[in-house]
Design a protein around this motif. Structure first.
Motif, mmCIF file in Angstrom:
data_model
loop_
_atom_site.group_PDB
_atom_site.id
_atom_site.type_symbol
_atom_site.label_atom_id
_atom_site.label_comp_id
_atom_site.label_asym_id
_atom_site.label_seq_id
_atom_site.Cartn_x
_atom_site.Cartn_y
_atom_site.Cartn_z
ATOM 1 N N ARG A 1 0.816 -1.214 0.000
ATOM 2 C CA ARG A 1 0.000 0.000 0.000
ATOM 3 C C ARG A 1 0.855 1.273 0.000
ATOM 4 O O ARG A 1 0.818 2.046 -0.944
ATOM 5 C CB ARG A 1 -0.954 0.010 1.203
ATOM 6 C CG ARG A 1 -2.078 -1.005 1.099
ATOM 7 C CD ARG A 1 -3.042 -0.854 2.274
ATOM 8 N NE ARG A 1 -3.632 0.475 2.340
ATOM 9 C CZ ARG A 1 -4.730 0.849 1.677
ATOM 10 N NH1 ARG A 1 -5.330 0.002 0.864
ATOM 11 N NH2 ARG A 1 -5.208 2.072 1.815
ATOM 12 N N VAL A 2 1.622 1.475 1.069
ATOM 13 C CA VAL A 2 2.386 2.716 1.193
ATOM 14 C C VAL A 2 3.389 2.851 0.050
ATOM 15 O O VAL A 2 3.491 3.909 -0.582
ATOM 16 C CB VAL A 2 3.102 2.780 2.555
ATOM 17 C CG1 VAL A 2 3.962 4.039 2.648
ATOM 18 C CG2 VAL A 2 2.088 2.753 3.694
ATOM 19 N N ASN A 3 4.131 1.795 -0.228
ATOM 20 C CA ASN A 3 5.153 1.849 -1.265
ATOM 21 C C ASN A 3 4.554 2.199 -2.621
ATOM 22 O O ASN A 3 5.032 3.106 -3.321
ATOM 23 C CB ASN A 3 5.898 0.511 -1.331
ATOM 24 C CG ASN A 3 7.081 0.547 -2.279
ATOM 25 O OD1 ASN A 3 6.942 0.259 -3.468
ATOM 26 N ND2 ASN A 3 8.260 0.888 -1.767
ATOM 27 N N LYS A 4 3.505 1.507 -3.001
ATOM 28 C CA LYS A 4 2.924 1.735 -4.335
ATOM 29 C C LYS A 4 2.228 3.078 -4.421
ATOM 30 O O LYS A 4 2.180 3.698 -5.485
ATOM 31 C CB LYS A 4 1.962 0.606 -4.689
ATOM 32 C CG LYS A 4 2.607 -0.776 -4.686
ATOM 33 C CD LYS A 4 3.966 -0.764 -5.390
ATOM 34 C CE LYS A 4 4.717 -2.067 -5.196
ATOM 35 N NZ LYS A 4 6.122 -1.974 -5.645
ATOM 36 N N SER A 5 1.695 3.558 -3.293
ATOM 37 C CA SER A 5 1.086 4.885 -3.287
ATOM 38 C C SER A 5 2.139 5.961 -3.529
ATOM 39 O O SER A 5 1.921 6.896 -4.322
ATOM 40 C CB SER A 5 0.388 5.126 -1.946
ATOM 41 O OG SER A 5 -0.111 6.439 -1.865
ATOM 42 N N LEU A 6 3.304 5.838 -2.864
ATOM 43 C CA LEU A 6 4.381 6.801 -3.070
ATOM 44 C C LEU A 6 4.913 6.752 -4.491
ATOM 45 O O LEU A 6 5.170 7.797 -5.114
ATOM 46 C CB LEU A 6 5.513 6.530 -2.075
ATOM 47 C CG LEU A 6 5.217 6.869 -0.611
ATOM 48 C CD1 LEU A 6 6.313 6.310 0.297
ATOM 49 C CD2 LEU A 6 5.093 8.372 -0.416
ATOM 50 N N VAL A 7 5.065 5.553 -5.033
ATOM 51 C CA VAL A 7 5.519 5.403 -6.417
ATOM 52 C C VAL A 7 4.552 6.094 -7.370
ATOM 53 O O VAL A 7 4.951 6.840 -8.281
ATOM 54 C CB VAL A 7 5.667 3.912 -6.784
ATOM 55 C CG1 VAL A 7 5.830 3.735 -8.296
ATOM 56 C CG2 VAL A 7 6.863 3.302 -6.053
ATOM 57 N N SER A 8 3.272 5.884 -7.162
ATOM 58 C CA SER A 8 2.257 6.485 -8.029
ATOM 59 C C SER A 8 2.293 8.006 -7.954
ATOM 60 O O SER A 8 2.203 8.695 -8.979
ATOM 61 C CB SER A 8 0.874 5.967 -7.622
ATOM 62 O OG SER A 8 -0.141 6.578 -8.399
ATOM 63 N N LEU A 9 2.448 8.553 -6.745
ATOM 64 C CA LEU A 9 2.477 10.006 -6.587
ATOM 65 C C LEU A 9 3.707 10.618 -7.251
ATOM 66 O O LEU A 9 3.624 11.683 -7.880
ATOM 67 C CB LEU A 9 2.453 10.364 -5.097
ATOM 68 C CG LEU A 9 1.131 10.120 -4.371
ATOM 69 C CD1 LEU A 9 1.320 10.286 -2.864
ATOM 70 C CD2 LEU A 9 0.060 11.073 -4.875
ATOM 71 N N ILE A 10 4.849 9.961 -7.121
ATOM 72 C CA ILE A 10 6.071 10.470 -7.751
ATOM 73 C C ILE A 10 5.946 10.418 -9.268
ATOM 74 O O ILE A 10 6.311 11.367 -9.979
ATOM 75 C CB ILE A 10 7.300 9.678 -7.266
ATOM 76 C CG1 ILE A 10 7.552 9.963 -5.782
ATOM 77 C CG2 ILE A 10 8.542 10.025 -8.085
ATOM 78 C CD1 ILE A 10 8.595 9.071 -5.145
#
Length: 358
Positions: free
Chosen positions: A176-185
């Motif tokens: 969750r957290v990792n993929k959310s940060l990747v998506s935002l970047i």
């Protein structure tokens, strides 16, 4: 300073479009992560000390206050970019490891703080730095534990992690957290790649000395940056979740500060930055205005001995000391509650917290 940092971000889309045009027109001639500004040569500033960047005495702060009624917004943005030049030259091509998580990710923080961290990372990447993001996610883990009817338990500031908790920790941090940060970047214009410590055996874990009380809480036994180096060299932003496995495949929850520090050392990073929810190291813990702007290893160890540094700040400081001892040039503990604190720390001589030097 905040106004100057915000103005710098306004220039990012123009830099991105210019960088994109340059990489298309000169395919294969240079790495797209290297950004060159067409200005007269200015010497590269190699010193670690903020006060030695004398040629930028007209700092971003003064640039922000120098705006007059006759200066247009466009002229102000260009002025800010010009003032940032010495700092960009100093850090261009250098690896910067940023730890984001825990205290800086508290749910009660403003929503735009996460957006400012993402935009700062993208801007730093656009102007030629090589940022690497390591994250935790304690508040999110607590939320999901409670949804599954599990009450979070801590001992000496560390999460007690049984098998069920470890499964949720992996689900939240990696899924969750990792993929959310990747998506935002990615949405902000850079290219991020999400990994955990298990991918490519980036980290090999071992049980903590108190594993009988803490369960699957681990330490970093070994770092192999082979999988991450091509990503950094090609201008991607690696986003690393602080979960790793031991030699037998057992997963462990590892403190994200520790992961960031060990990774910074393995990559030969120029700088390690820990985002937290305090201003930095305080000379007097009861006085928020007593911020120590810069200190060396000997000085910060003396502060620990004198009891001036205590509580949750001690493991952060020890993490910084260990990374410096392994070759990282500087380590900073900065206030993640301040918008664009990364830009303030890297692109100004004022900084945004405490910088520790070797």
């Amino acid at each position: 300073m905040a106004a100057a940092a915000a103005a710098s971000l306004e220039i990012a889309p123009f830099l991105q479009s210019q960088l994109s045009f340059s990489s298309k027109s000169k395919a294969g001639s240079q790495s797209p992560s290297v950004f060159k500004i067409k200005t007269p040569h200015v010497e590269n500033f190699a010193s670690n000390h903020r006060t030695e960047i004398t040629k930028s005495s007209r700092s971003l702060t003064s640039a922000a206050t120098a705006v007059t009624d006759t200066q247009t917004p466009a002229e102000f943005r260009v002025d800010i970019l010009s003032e940032s030049l010495p700092f960009i030259q100093k850090f261009r091509g250098k690896t910067i490891v940023v730890k984001y998580g825990g205290a800086a990710m508290k749910p009660n923080q403003k929503d735009n703080l996460l957006a400012s961290v993402v935009k700062d990372l993208v801007l730093l990447s656009v102007v030629g730095l090589r940022p690497v993001l390591v994250h935790g996610g304690g508040p999110e883990i607590n939320f999901w534990l409670k949804r599954f009817g599990i009450e979070p338990v801590f001992r000496d500031g560390l999460r007690v992690t049984d098998a069920n908790t470890m499964e949720i920790v992996s689900m939240v941090l990696v899924g969750r957290v990792n993929k959310s940060l990747v998506s935002l970047i990615n949405k902000a214009g850079a290219t991020a790649v999400g990994l955990s410590g298990m991918d490519g055996r980036l980290f090999t874990a071992r049980p903590s000395p108190n594993s009988d009380k803490l369960g699957f809480v681990g330490e970093v036994a070994r770092v192999d940056p082979t999988v991450i180096e091509p990503l950094v060299n090609s201008g991607h932003i690696p986003v690393i979740a602080s979960v790793a496995a031991d030699e037998f495949g057992q997963s462990y929850n590892i403190n994200a500060d520790t992961v960031a520090g060990e990774l910074a050392a393995a990559l030969g990073a120029e700088k390690l930055i820990l985002l937290t929810d305090v201003a930095g190291i305080l000379e007097n813990r009861e006085d928020p205005m007593s911020l120590v702007k810069e200190i060396d290893i000997k000085g910060v160890k003396k502060m620990i001995e004198d009891g001036k540094v205590g509580g949750g700040m001690i493991p952060k400081v020890n993490c910084c000391i260990r990374s410096l001892a392994q070759g990282v040039r500087t380590a900073s503990i900065i206030d993640g509650r301040v918008e664009h604190s990364l830009l303030l720390e890297i692109l100004t001589d004022a900084g945004a917290g405490t910088m520790i030097t070797g």
